[in-house]
Design a protein around this motif. Structure first.
Motif, PDB file in Angstrom:
ATOM      1  N   MET A 251     -61.718 -15.132 -77.840  1.00  0.00           N
ATOM      2  CA  MET A 251     -62.691 -14.914 -77.976  1.00  0.00           C
ATOM      3  C   MET A 251     -63.435 -15.151 -76.864  1.00  0.00           C
ATOM      4  O   MET A 251     -63.978 -14.260 -75.705  1.00  0.00           O
ATOM      5  N   ARG A 252     -62.647 -15.953 -75.527  1.00  0.00           N
ATOM      6  CA  ARG A 252     -62.848 -15.486 -73.646  1.00  0.00           C
ATOM      7  C   ARG A 252     -62.614 -13.804 -74.100  1.00  0.00           C
ATOM      8  O   ARG A 252     -62.879 -12.950 -72.825  1.00  0.00           O
ATOM      9  N   THR A 253     -60.986 -13.420 -74.574  1.00  0.00           N
ATOM     10  CA  THR A 253     -60.696 -12.192 -73.816  1.00  0.00           C
ATOM     11  C   THR A 253     -62.035 -11.177 -74.489  1.00  0.00           C
ATOM     12  O   THR A 253     -61.824 -10.054 -73.527  1.00  0.00           O
ATOM     13  N   ARG A 254     -62.377 -11.272 -75.256  1.00  0.00           N
ATOM     14  CA  ARG A 254     -63.360 -10.717 -75.808  1.00  0.00           C
ATOM     15  C   ARG A 254     -64.972 -10.584 -74.950  1.00  0.00           C
ATOM     16  O   ARG A 254     -65.339  -9.451 -74.761  1.00  0.00           O
ATOM     17  N   LEU A 257     -63.936  -8.728 -71.794  1.00  0.00           N
ATOM     18  CA  LEU A 257     -63.599  -7.199 -72.425  1.00  0.00           C
ATOM     19  C   LEU A 257     -65.252  -7.068 -72.441  1.00  0.00           C
ATOM     20  O   LEU A 257     -65.446  -6.051 -71.681  1.00  0.00           O
ATOM     21  N   GLU A 258     -65.657  -7.712 -73.071  1.00  0.00           N
ATOM     22  CA  GLU A 258     -67.930  -7.397 -72.468  1.00  0.00           C
ATOM     23  C   GLU A 258     -68.026  -7.499 -72.283  1.00  0.00           C
ATOM     24  O   GLU A 258     -69.296  -6.435 -71.238  1.00  0.00           O
ATOM     25  N   VAL A 259     -67.999  -8.152 -71.664  1.00  0.00           N
ATOM     26  CA  VAL A 259     -68.804  -8.315 -69.499  1.00  0.00           C
ATOM     27  C   VAL A 259     -68.238  -7.088 -68.627  1.00  0.00           C
ATOM     28  O   VAL A 259     -68.679  -6.539 -68.490  1.00  0.00           O
ATOM     29  N   THR A 260     -66.947  -6.537 -68.891  1.00  0.00           N
ATOM     30  CA  THR A 260     -66.325  -5.985 -68.147  1.00  0.00           C
ATOM     31  C   THR A 260     -66.576  -4.547 -68.500  1.00  0.00           C
ATOM     32  O   THR A 260     -67.310  -3.883 -67.788  1.00  0.00           O
ATOM     33  N   ASN A 283     -59.537   0.109 -61.309  1.00  0.00           N
ATOM     34  CA  ASN A 283     -58.419  -0.572 -61.271  1.00  0.00           C
ATOM     35  C   ASN A 283     -57.814  -2.396 -61.161  1.00  0.00           C
ATOM     36  O   ASN A 283     -56.982  -2.798 -62.074  1.00  0.00           O
ATOM     37  N   ASP A 284     -58.771  -2.475 -60.589  1.00  0.00           N
ATOM     38  CA  ASP A 284     -58.975  -4.542 -60.832  1.00  0.00           C
ATOM     39  C   ASP A 284     -59.394  -4.135 -62.792  1.00  0.00           C
ATOM     40  O   ASP A 284     -58.200  -5.720 -62.978  1.00  0.00           O
ATOM     41  N   ALA A 285     -59.974  -4.108 -63.422  1.00  0.00           N
ATOM     42  CA  ALA A 285     -60.734  -4.514 -64.747  1.00  0.00           C
ATOM     43  C   ALA A 285     -59.398  -3.974 -65.506  1.00  0.00           C
ATOM     44  O   ALA A 285     -58.737  -4.241 -66.702  1.00  0.00           O
ATOM     45  N   ARG A 286     -58.423  -2.725 -65.538  1.00  0.00           N
ATOM     46  CA  ARG A 286     -57.697  -2.634 -66.327  1.00  0.00           C
ATOM     47  C   ARG A 286     -56.185  -3.325 -65.807  1.00  0.00           C
ATOM     48  O   ARG A 286     -55.578  -4.049 -66.701  1.00  0.00           O
ATOM     49  N   ARG A 287     -56.255  -3.778 -64.503  1.00  0.00           N
ATOM     50  CA  ARG A 287     -55.209  -4.091 -64.315  1.00  0.00           C
ATOM     51  C   ARG A 287     -55.489  -6.228 -65.028  1.00  0.00           C
ATOM     52  O   ARG A 287     -54.539  -6.950 -66.138  1.00  0.00           O
ATOM     53  N   GLN A 288     -56.356  -6.687 -65.067  1.00  0.00           N
ATOM     54  CA  GLN A 288     -56.852  -7.850 -65.841  1.00  0.00           C
ATOM     55  C   GLN A 288     -56.703  -7.371 -67.464  1.00  0.00           C
ATOM     56  O   GLN A 288     -56.435  -8.488 -68.597  1.00  0.00           O
ATOM     57  N   LEU A 289     -56.887  -6.387 -67.932  1.00  0.00           N
ATOM     58  CA  LEU A 289     -57.023  -6.197 -69.835  1.00  0.00           C
ATOM     59  C   LEU A 289     -55.187  -6.116 -69.566  1.00  0.00           C
ATOM     60  O   LEU A 289     -54.714  -6.505 -71.203  1.00  0.00           O
ATOM     61  N   ARG A 290     -54.482  -5.299 -68.683  1.00  0.00           N
ATOM     62  CA  ARG A 290     -52.817  -5.701 -69.018  1.00  0.00           C
ATOM     63  C   ARG A 290     -52.839  -7.886 -68.774  1.00  0.00           C
ATOM     64  O   ARG A 290     -51.569  -7.091 -69.963  1.00  0.00           O
ATOM     65  N   ASP A 291     -53.128  -8.049 -67.783  1.00  0.00           N
ATOM     66  CA  ASP A 291     -52.733  -9.612 -68.376  1.00  0.00           C
ATOM     67  C   ASP A 291     -53.150 -10.029 -69.447  1.00  0.00           C
ATOM     68  O   ASP A 291     -52.252 -11.089 -69.533  1.00  0.00           O
ATOM     69  N   GLU A 292     -54.189  -9.386 -69.730  1.00  0.00           N
ATOM     70  CA  GLU A 292     -54.891 -10.576 -71.203  1.00  0.00           C
ATOM     71  C   GLU A 292     -54.166 -10.078 -71.971  1.00  0.00           C
ATOM     72  O   GLU A 292     -53.404 -11.193 -72.847  1.00  0.00           O
ATOM     73  N   SER A 293     -53.676  -9.251 -72.921  1.00  0.00           N
ATOM     74  CA  SER A 293     -52.893  -8.650 -73.527  1.00  0.00           C
ATOM     75  C   SER A 293     -51.401  -8.619 -73.602  1.00  0.00           C
ATOM     76  O   SER A 293     -51.316  -9.601 -74.167  1.00  0.00           O
TER      77      SER A 293
END
Length: 590
Positions: A251-254, A257-260, A283-293
Motif C-alpha cells: 500500500m505504501r509503495t503504491r 508511486l502515485e505521489v511520485t 533519476n531519484d524517483a527511478r532509484r526509489q522505485l528500484r529500492d521499493e521493488s
C-alpha cells in the motif's frame, strides 16, 4: 488328545535317539491330532459350486503376522503334487515342525483374535484358552529333530483318523516302566528347562531393552510433538504478521508511486525549461522505485520460505503421530509377551518344587532300605551262629557214634535200634542244614538285589543333585544378566540426561537463531577444525556456534555467555567475540 500325542511323541523320540522320518507312527498321529485341533469350530465358506471348509486360510495369515513364515508359504505353493488347500496345510505343518517354529507361528496367530474370528466360530478351540495351552505344549517339540520328505507324499488324499490304541496302556506295563519313565521325565525336564531358560533370558533382555527404549522414545516424541505444535503456532502467527506487513508495504509503495507520478507530472508541466533538474528528479524517483521493488521481492521470498517451513512442519507432525501410534502398538505387544514370560517362570518354579519333593521322598526310601539291610545283616549273623552250633552238634554225634560202635560190637542186636534212631536224627539235621543253607542263599540274593536298588537310587540322587547344581548355575547366570541389564539401564539413564541437556542447548540455539536471522551461519558439514585452536572435531570434542559471528568453535574456545543486543538472554560466544564485546562495553562506560 493333543497333550497325550505331544507327550507321547517327545517320550518316544527321546527313547528313539535319532532323527524322525515321515513313517514314524507317533509323528503321523501328532499331525492328525493337530489337523483336528485346527479344524475345530472352523466356519463354512460358501462358494459358487460347493461349501469350502479348510484350515489353509488361517495358516496363510501367519505370513502377514510373522515375516519369517513367508519362506514356508512360498515353498508350499511351489510343490507340484499338491492340488487341494488341505494338502497345502498338511505340508505347511510338516515344514514348520522341521523348522522348530510351529509354536512361534501359532502363537502369533492366536494373539490376533479379531483376524481369527473371520475363520472360526466363537466356541472354537483356537479362540479359547485351550488354544494357548496347546501352543505352550508345542514349545517342547523343539527338542525333536525331524527329516520329512514332503514332495513324494500324497497329502491330498490322506484320511486323518486318530489311533486311540497308542495312548491306552495296561497297569502291568505302567508298573514295569515307572523307573524308565522317571529317568526320561527328568532328562526331558532338564532339556526343556535349559532351552526355556536360554529363550527366556534372550527374550527378557531384548524385551526389557526394547520396552525401555520405546518408553524413552515415546516420551521424547511426545515432548517433540508439543514443541513442534508450539513452533507451528508461532510460525503461523509470524506468517500472519509478515502478510500484514507485506500488504502495508505494498500500500505504501503504491501511494508513494502515485505521489511520485503526480509530482513528476506537475514538475514536467512547471519545469519544462530546466531539463537538468527534471533529469535529476527523474533519476531519484527511478532509484526509489528500484529500492521499493527490491524490498517487495525480499518480502515475497521470505513469505515463500515461511510457507515452505510451514509445510515441512505439518509433514513432520504427521510422521511423528504415525511413529507414536506404531510404538504404542509395539508396547502393548511387548507387555503381553512379558506376561507370558512371567507365567512360564511361575510354571518352572512349580516344577522345581515338585523335583525337590521327589528328592525328599527318594531320601526317605534310601533310609528305609538302609534299615532293612541292617536287619538282614543281624539275621545273617544269627543264622551263622546257628550253623556253627549245628556243626558242633554233628561232630559230637559222630564221635559218640564211633564210641558206641566200638563198645557195642558185642551188643549189636540190642543197640541197632539206637543206631537207627541216631541215623534218623542225622538225616533230620542234614535236611535242616540244607534248608538253612538255601534260606541263607536266598537272603544273600535279596541283599544283593537291595544293594543294586540302593546303588541305582544313589545314582539317581546324584543325577538330581547335578541337575540342581545346573539349575543353581543357571540362576547365577540369570542374576549376572540382571546385573548387566541394570548397568545398561543406568548407562541409558545417563545418556537420557545428556540428551535432555543437548536438547535444551538446541532450544537455546533455535531461540538465538531466530534473533540472528541476518547473520551468516557456517554449516556443520563445512567445519572440521576449530577456528581458534585448529583442533579436529570428534565425539568428545563437539561443535558449537558463536551467536555473534556465526563461526564454529570447540567447547574450550566458546565457553562464554553474554547477552547480545538481539537477545536479552545470555548466549554462547567465542573467546575473540567475548573479548571484543567486553572492550566495547568498557569503552562505552563513562
Amino acid at each position: 488328545m493333543a497333550k497325550l500325542s505331544i507327550k507321547g511323541l517327545i517320550e518316544s523320540a527321546l527313547s528313539f535317539g535319532r532323527t524322525l522320518d515321515s513313517d514314524y507312527p507317533p509323528l503321523q498321529q501328532f499331525f492328525v491330532v493337530m489337523e483336528h485341533c485346527l479344524k475345530h469350530g472352523l466356519k463354512v465358506r460358501k462358494s459358487f459350486l460347493s461349501y469350502n471348509k479348510t484350515i489353509w486360510g488361517p495358516l496363510e495369515l501367519v505370513e502377514k503376522l510373522y515375516p519369517e513364515a513367508e519362506e514356508i508359504g512360498a515353498s508350499v505353493r511351489d510343490l507340484p503334487g499338491l492340488k487341494t488347500p488341505l494338502g497345502r496345510a498338511r505340508a505347511w505343518l510338516r515344514l514348520a515342525l522341521m523348522q522348530k517354529k510351529m509354536a512361534d507361528y501359532l502363537r502369533c496367530l492366536i494373539i490376533q483374535r479379531e483376524l481369527l474370528s473371520e475363520f472360526y466360530e466363537y466356541h472354537a478351540l483356537m479362540m479359547e484358552e485351550e488354544g494357548a495351552v496347546i501352543v505352550g505344549l508345542l514349545v517342547g517339540l523343539n527338542v525333536i529333530d525331524a527329516n520329512l520328505c514332503v514332495k513324494g507324499e500324497d497329502l491330498d488324499s490322506q484320511v486323518g483318523v486318530i489311533d486311540f490304541s497308542m495312548y491306552l496302556k495296561n497297569e502291568e506295563e505302567i508298573g514295569n516302566k515307572e523307573r524308565n519313565v522317571q529317568i526320561a521325565a527328568i532328562l526331558d525336564q532338564k532339556n526343556y528347562v535349559e532351552e526355556l531358560n536360554r529363550q527366556l533370558n534372550s527374550t527378557v533382555s531384548s524385551l526389557h531393552s526394547r520396552v525401555d527404549s520405546l518408553e524413552k522414545s515415546n516420551t521424547k516424541l511426545i515432548e517433540e510433538l508439543a514443541i513442534a505444535k508450539n513452533n507451528i503456532i508461532k510460525l503461523q502467527e509470524e506468517n500472519h504478521q509478515l502478510r500484514s506487513e507485506n500488504e502495508l508495504i505494498l500500500m505504501r509503495t503504491r501511494q508513494h508511486l502515485e505521489v511520485t507520478k503526480v509530482d513528476v507530472e506537475t514538475e514536467l508541466q512547471t519545469y519544462k525549461h530546466s531539463r537538468q533538474g527534471l533529469d535529476e528528479m527523474y533519476n531519484d524517483a527511478r532509484r526509489q522505485l528500484r529500492d521499493e521493488s527490491q524490498l517487495r521481492q525480499d518480502v515475497e521470498n521470505e513469505l515463500s520460505v515461511q510457507v515452505g517451513m510451514k509445510h515441512e512442519m505439518e509433514l513432520a507432525m504427521k510422521l511423528l503421530e504415525k511413529d507414536i501410534h506404531e510404538k504404542q502398538d509395539t508396547l502393548i505387544g511387548l507387555r503381553q509377551q512379558l506376561e507370558e514370560v512371567k507365567a512360564i517362570n511361575i510354571e518352572m518354579y512349580q516344577k522345581l518344587q515338585g523335583s525337590e519333593d521327589g528328592l525328599k521322598e527318594k531320601n526317605e526310601i534310601i533310609a528305609r532300605l538302609e534299615e532293612k539291610t541292617n536287619k538282614i545283616t543281624t539275621a545273617m549273623r544269627q543264622l551263622e551262629q546257628r550253623l556253627q552250633q549245628a556243626e558242633k552238634a554233628q561232630k559230637e554225634a559222630e564221635a559218640e557214634d564211633e564210641k558206641y560202635a566200638q563198645e557195642c560190637l558185642s551188643q549189636s542186636d540190642s543197640l541197632q535200634r539206637q543206631i537207627s534212631q541216631k541215623e534218623q536224627q542225622l538225616v533230620q539235621l542234614e535236611t535242616d542244614l540244607k534248608i538253612e543253607k538255601e534260606w541263607r542263599q536266598t537272603l544273600q540274593e535279596d541283599l544283593q538285589k537291595e544293594k543294586d536298588v540302593l546303588s541305582h537310587l544313589r545314582h539317581e540322587t546324584q543325577k538330581v543333585i547335578s541337575l540342581k547344581k545346573e539349575f543353581l548355575n543357571l540362576q547365577d547366570e540369570n542374576q549376572q544378566l540382571k546385573r548387566i541389564y541394570q548397568e545398561q539401564e543406568q548407562a541409558l539413564q545417563d545418556l537420557g540426561s545428556k540428551l535432555c541437556e543437548s536438547k535444551l542447548k538446541i532450544d537455546d540455539i533455535k531461540e538465538a537463531n531466530k534473533a540472528l536471522q541476518g547473520l551468516v551461519w557456517l554449516k556443520d558439514k563445512d567445519a572440521t577444525h576449530c577456528k581458534l585452536c585448529e583442533k579436529e572435531f570428534s565425539l568428545s570434542k563437539r561443535k558449537h556456534h558463536c551467536r555473534n559471528c556465526g563461526e564454529i568453535f570447540c567447547n574450550a574456545c566458546s565457553d562464554n555467555e553474554l547477552p547480545l543486543p538481539s537477545s536479552p538472554k545470555p548466549v554462547r560466544v567465542c573467546d575473540s567475540c567475548h573479548a571484543m564485546l567486553i572492550q566495547r562495553c568498557s569503552s562505552n562506560m563513562p
